[in-house]
Scaffold this motif. Structure first.
Motif, PDB file in Angstrom:
ATOM      1  N   SER A 204     -76.393 -19.436 -48.764  1.00 31.92           N
ATOM      2  CA  SER A 204     -76.735 -19.455 -49.752  1.00 31.92           C
ATOM      3  C   SER A 204     -75.454 -20.260 -50.490  1.00 31.92           C
ATOM      4  O   SER A 204     -76.300 -21.075 -51.857  1.00 31.92           O
ATOM      5  CB  SER A 204     -76.141 -18.751 -50.866  1.00 31.92           C
ATOM      6  N   LEU A 273     -83.428 -15.340 -56.273  1.00 34.95           N
ATOM      7  CA  LEU A 273     -82.350 -16.798 -56.131  1.00 34.95           C
ATOM      8  C   LEU A 273     -82.492 -17.409 -56.455  1.00 34.95           C
ATOM      9  O   LEU A 273     -81.153 -17.778 -56.678  1.00 34.95           O
ATOM     10  CB  LEU A 273     -82.120 -17.065 -54.480  1.00 34.95           C
ATOM     11  N   MET A 274     -83.346 -18.358 -57.362  1.00 40.98           N
ATOM     12  CA  MET A 274     -83.551 -19.553 -58.750  1.00 40.98           C
ATOM     13  C   MET A 274     -83.995 -18.656 -59.751  1.00 40.98           C
ATOM     14  O   MET A 274     -84.399 -17.502 -59.849  1.00 40.98           O
ATOM     15  CB  MET A 274     -84.115 -20.462 -57.498  1.00 40.98           C
ATOM     16  N   GLU A 282     -81.098 -23.485 -60.491  1.00 40.43           N
ATOM     17  CA  GLU A 282     -79.841 -23.662 -60.911  1.00 40.43           C
ATOM     18  C   GLU A 282     -80.219 -22.236 -59.899  1.00 40.43           C
ATOM     19  O   GLU A 282     -80.969 -20.852 -60.265  1.00 40.43           O
ATOM     20  CB  GLU A 282     -78.991 -23.623 -62.048  1.00 40.43           C
ATOM     21  N   GLN A 283     -78.841 -21.559 -59.435  1.00 40.29           N
ATOM     22  CA  GLN A 283     -79.365 -20.413 -58.675  1.00 40.29           C
ATOM     23  C   GLN A 283     -79.288 -18.805 -60.067  1.00 40.29           C
ATOM     24  O   GLN A 283     -78.689 -19.436 -61.346  1.00 40.29           O
ATOM     25  CB  GLN A 283     -77.992 -20.015 -57.837  1.00 40.29           C
ATOM     26  N   PRO A 322     -73.316 -16.782 -58.077  1.00 38.27           N
ATOM     27  CA  PRO A 322     -74.924 -16.174 -58.529  1.00 38.27           C
ATOM     28  C   PRO A 322     -74.830 -15.589 -57.257  1.00 38.27           C
ATOM     29  O   PRO A 322     -73.504 -15.086 -56.586  1.00 38.27           O
ATOM     30  CB  PRO A 322     -74.926 -17.723 -57.513  1.00 38.27           C
ATOM     31  N   SER A 324     -77.293 -14.907 -54.855  1.00 31.28           N
ATOM     32  CA  SER A 324     -77.107 -14.807 -53.935  1.00 31.28           C
ATOM     33  C   SER A 324     -75.657 -15.420 -52.899  1.00 31.28           C
ATOM     34  O   SER A 324     -75.808 -14.125 -51.816  1.00 31.28           O
ATOM     35  CB  SER A 324     -77.972 -16.525 -53.479  1.00 31.28           C
TER      36      SER A 324
END
Lengths: 345, 118
Positions: A204, A273-274, A282-283, A322, A324
């Motif tokens: 990730s 995820l984004m 960007e995450q 993040p 992820s």
């Protein structure tokens, strides 16, 4: 720390639990509120990722049954003195514990000192074997019921991740059994051999440009995230708090600080995820996830960041982490990220 | 120290107030979720299969509603699934299920008299 090491360390996380039998139940079983030596207290280590029904059989077999046998209660088959696994429930600060939640999640939700780093260890719980609170808990906890509910949760996670439950449904029966046995017996090797099939590892940390080079199937569509948020309590809450359900067993516990589990607000959505365009390179962060879940449309609204703590697996998570990254290593056995949000002290 | 912490939470710091307000808004909104019931196997078909159900309800309430519509007693077996795939815990919130598993604003509930999936 790489995700593998983090996963292994989280898996080995245990909560020491100190159990007392509810005095009312003791009186019914033994005609005395005081249990005979050496049965007064029972200690057990419960894995954070596991569930209470997976330890009740052991508690009954090693503590309650021998106690009845040695107390001269001869007719263990007698209904009045027998203990059924499906009647066993646990209580903390006057509140029945939801047996289908991971033990670590219950601890993060209820032991309010977690956020301040003054954890209550061992975790002092009351065990009940009578008067199952059917209006507050799902009826009939048992090893099998827990296994069924766990499989349902892992299918939900699979659906959120991949848009179908195919990965779980395609598991051979023996693999499903191994996954469940691995969880029940707390065997890292058994559990993760099957977990790796359901949730293949992906990196990730890679940049979006790098992700296009990877096969798309390796990246989940979304991350299964569930928030448990405790709204700030109003001045009226003290009146109808958990104090009214406080039984004799917990009257010596300071009730004023007790967290009411029914006050938590649960929210879950499939977490992308984004970030949404225009920031879609960007995450998604934990703060973004919280805004999405609670429909806070103003991206500048971030007062909660400084006033609330987000706990995942007992760890206070920075809001800018993040999602992820968390999904790589801080998931519970059901593949969900269970995030507890409470007011910071 | 702990007394102060409890005090500040009760008084409602600006951040906590934002959080509380949001949760309150989410909980109080009289939102409805469109639920489509589909029978599987030998289960009887409902005369009306699409209903609007309050999103704040628990899945248990939805099961009880379905039982009532079918005229099923609590002793009769009924297996209830989402998306022909899994049975959520009875205490899951319908709104969360709709947000995670709904399609085009509709949550599909399958029901059967014998275990059908998983």
């Amino acid at each position: 720390m790489d995700p593998q090491t983090a996963m292994r360390r989280l898996w080995s996380g245990m909560i020491p639990i100190e159990l007392q039998l509810a005095p009312a139940d003791a009186i019914e079983l033994l005609a005395s509120a005081v249990l005979p030596e050496p049965f007064q207290t029972f200690y057990v280590l419960v894995p954070r990722v596991s569930y209470l029904p997976f330890v009740t059989a052991k508690i009954k077999e090693r503590w309650l049954d021998p106690m009845l046998a040695l107390s001269g209660v001869r007719s263990v088959v007698d209904d009045r003195v027998s203990i059924k696994e499906s009647d066993i429930w646990f209580e903390y600060n006057g509140q029945p514990l939801r047996w289908h939640y991971p033990a670590g999640l219950l601890y993060d939700m209820l032991v309010s000192d977690v956020a301040r780093g003054e954890a209550e260890l061992p975790w002092s719980l009351t065990i009940h074997v009578r008067k199952f609170p059917g209006e507050k808990l799902i009826q009939g906890p048992s090893t099998q019921h827990m296994r069924d509910m766990f499989m349902a949760m892992i299918k939900e996670a699979d659906f959120i991740r991949n848009g179908s439950t195919k990965r779980v449904m395609d598991l051979a029966k023996s693999d499903q059994m191994q996954l469940l046995d691995g969880l029940e017996t707390h065997s890292y090797e058994k559990y993760f051999a099957i977990h790796a099939i359901i949730v293949p590892a992906h990196d990730s940390r890679m940049t979006p440009t790098a992700s296009t080079a990877k096969p798309k199937s390796q990246l989940p569509k979304a991350i299964p995230v569930r928030f448990y948020m405790l709204p700030a309590s109003g001045p009226d809450d003290a009146k109808d708090g958990p104090a009214q359900t406080a039984s004799e067993s917990s009257s010596n516990v300071a009730m004023r600080q007790a967290v009411d589990i029914t006050k938590f607000h649960l929210s879950q959505i499939p977490m992308p995820l984004m970030r949404a365009p225009p920031a879609n390179s960007e995450q998604t962060t934990v703060a973004d996830a919280f805004r999405l879940c609670y429909e806070i449309s103003d991206p500048a609204s971030n007062a909660f960041v400084s006033n609330c703590v987000c706990l995942c697996q007992g760890i206070s998570i920075p809001w800018e982490t993040p999602i992820s990254w968390l999904a790589d290593s801080l998931f519970y056995a059901d593949c969900f990220l269970h995030l507890v949000v409470v007011a910071a002290s | 120290m702990s007394g102060m912490a409890a005090g500040s939470a009760a008084a409602g710091t600006p951040g906590a107030a934002v959080v509380a307000g949001t949760a309150q808004a989410a909980a109080d909104q009289p939102k409805k979720v469109v639920v489509r019931f589909r029978s599987t196997g030998n289960a009887p078909i409902l005369k009306k299969s699409v209903y609007k159900i309050s999103s704040a309800q628990r899945f248990q309430a939805l099961i009880l509603f379905l039982r009532k519509e079918l005229g099923y007693k609590s002793s009769e077996p009924l297996f209830v699934y989402v998306n022909s795939a899994f049975s959520p815990a009875p205490d899951e919130i319908v709104n969360n299920l709709a947000r995670c598993f709904g399609l085009d604003g509709q949550l599909t509930i399958n029901y059967a008299t014998t275990p059908a999936w998983g």
